[in-house]
Scaffold this motif. Structure first.
Motif, mmCIF file in Angstrom:
data_model
loop_
_atom_site.group_PDB
_atom_site.id
_atom_site.type_symbol
_atom_site.label_atom_id
_atom_site.label_comp_id
_atom_site.label_asym_id
_atom_site.label_seq_id
_atom_site.Cartn_x
_atom_site.Cartn_y
_atom_site.Cartn_z
ATOM 1 N N SER A 18 42.539 30.449 37.635
ATOM 2 C CA SER A 18 41.950 30.963 38.556
ATOM 3 C C SER A 18 42.618 32.250 38.892
ATOM 4 O O SER A 18 42.344 33.342 39.206
ATOM 5 C CB SER A 18 41.643 30.190 39.520
ATOM 6 O OG SER A 18 42.767 29.777 40.390
ATOM 7 N N ALA A 19 44.028 32.464 38.573
ATOM 8 C CA ALA A 19 44.859 33.513 38.972
ATOM 9 C C ALA A 19 44.590 34.529 37.749
ATOM 10 O O ALA A 19 44.376 35.669 38.262
ATOM 11 C CB ALA A 19 46.392 33.297 38.926
ATOM 12 N N ALA A 20 44.418 34.043 36.492
ATOM 13 C CA ALA A 20 43.745 34.816 35.605
ATOM 14 C C ALA A 20 42.406 35.369 36.014
ATOM 15 O O ALA A 20 42.177 36.656 35.613
ATOM 16 C CB ALA A 20 44.172 34.361 34.199
ATOM 17 N N CYS A 22 41.031 35.783 38.597
ATOM 18 C CA CYS A 22 41.085 36.787 39.651
ATOM 19 C C CYS A 22 41.284 38.064 39.542
ATOM 20 O O CYS A 22 40.780 39.216 39.684
ATOM 21 C CB CYS A 22 41.969 36.336 40.754
ATOM 22 S SG CYS A 22 41.257 35.053 41.953
ATOM 23 N N MET A 23 42.249 38.432 38.514
ATOM 24 C CA MET A 23 42.556 39.688 37.735
ATOM 25 C C MET A 23 41.485 40.183 36.950
ATOM 26 O O MET A 23 41.242 41.482 37.148
ATOM 27 C CB MET A 23 43.795 39.747 36.811
ATOM 28 C CG MET A 23 44.949 39.318 37.320
ATOM 29 S SD MET A 23 46.441 39.467 36.294
ATOM 30 C CE MET A 23 46.101 39.401 34.706
ATOM 31 N N LEU A 24 40.378 39.502 36.290
ATOM 32 C CA LEU A 24 39.575 39.801 35.695
ATOM 33 C C LEU A 24 38.257 40.511 36.574
ATOM 34 O O LEU A 24 37.252 41.104 36.055
ATOM 35 C CB LEU A 24 38.997 39.064 34.645
ATOM 36 C CG LEU A 24 39.973 38.600 33.476
ATOM 37 C CD1 LEU A 24 39.682 37.794 32.455
ATOM 38 C CD2 LEU A 24 40.432 39.970 32.659
ATOM 39 N N ARG A 28 36.893 42.442 44.967
ATOM 40 C CA ARG A 28 37.785 41.922 45.873
ATOM 41 C C ARG A 28 37.440 40.846 46.676
ATOM 42 O O ARG A 28 38.330 39.662 46.594
ATOM 43 C CB ARG A 28 38.603 42.815 46.690
ATOM 44 C CG ARG A 28 39.379 43.810 46.058
ATOM 45 C CD ARG A 28 39.969 45.012 46.933
ATOM 46 N NE ARG A 28 40.752 44.253 48.185
ATOM 47 C CZ ARG A 28 41.062 44.928 49.297
ATOM 48 N NH1 ARG A 28 40.873 46.129 49.406
ATOM 49 N NH2 ARG A 28 41.697 44.024 50.057
ATOM 50 N N ALA A 31 37.367 37.846 44.387
ATOM 51 C CA ALA A 31 38.642 37.095 44.104
ATOM 52 C C ALA A 31 39.327 36.558 45.057
ATOM 53 O O ALA A 31 39.963 35.508 44.966
ATOM 54 C CB ALA A 31 39.497 38.561 43.602
ATOM 55 N N TRP A 32 39.020 36.765 46.206
ATOM 56 C CA TRP A 32 39.577 36.060 47.465
ATOM 57 C C TRP A 32 38.995 34.765 47.626
ATOM 58 O O TRP A 32 39.747 33.799 47.791
ATOM 59 C CB TRP A 32 39.420 37.153 48.661
ATOM 60 C CG TRP A 32 40.677 37.880 49.143
ATOM 61 C CD1 TRP A 32 40.482 39.287 48.996
ATOM 62 C CD2 TRP A 32 42.081 37.423 49.687
ATOM 63 N NE1 TRP A 32 41.993 39.836 49.299
ATOM 64 C CE2 TRP A 32 42.675 38.711 49.770
ATOM 65 C CE3 TRP A 32 42.406 36.203 49.706
ATOM 66 C CZ2 TRP A 32 43.865 38.810 50.100
ATOM 67 C CZ3 TRP A 32 43.722 36.349 50.307
ATOM 68 C CH2 TRP A 32 44.404 37.366 50.568
ATOM 69 N N ALA A 35 40.294 32.607 44.868
ATOM 70 C CA ALA A 35 41.704 32.236 45.377
ATOM 71 C C ALA A 35 41.838 31.095 46.444
ATOM 72 O O ALA A 35 42.664 30.095 46.275
ATOM 73 C CB ALA A 35 42.508 33.392 45.742
#
Length: 74
Positions: A18-20, A22-24, A28, A31-32, A35
Motif C-alpha cells: 500500500s505504501a508503493a 500511495c506513491m502512484l 492525496r 492516498a490518505w 494509508a
C-alpha cells in the motif's frame, strides 16, 4: 483457505504494497484513505498474531513452502 495461517505475512506485505500504491495515486485524499486502511489492516493482523501466539506459542512460517536452509523462514 485458512486466513489465520497467513497473518504473519499479511502484517508485512499489506503495508509495504500500500505504501508503493500511495506513491502512484495522484489524489492525496485517496492516498490518505489507503494509508489509514493499510494501518488498520496491519493493526488487526498484528492483534490476530498476538492472539495466535498467546494460544499456541511461538511459530515459524516457511515462505514458498521450502524448508530451511533452502527456503526463507519467517
Amino acid at each position: 483457505m485458512n486466513w489465520d495461517s497467513h497473518l504473519a505475512v499479511y502484517a508485512v506485505v499489506i503495508p509495504m504494497l500500500s505504501a508503493a500504491l500511495c506513491m502512484l495515486l495522484g489524489n492525496r485524499h485517496l492516498a490518505w484513505m489507503l494509508a489509514i486502511a493499510a494501518s488498520a489492516s496491519g493493526l488487526f493482523s498484528s492483534l490476530g498474531l498476538l492472539q495466535q501466539v498467546r494460544a499456541d506459542g511461538p511459530f515459524s512460517y516457511q515462505l514458498g513452502g521450502w524448508a530451511p536452509p533452502w527456503g526463507i523462514e519467517y
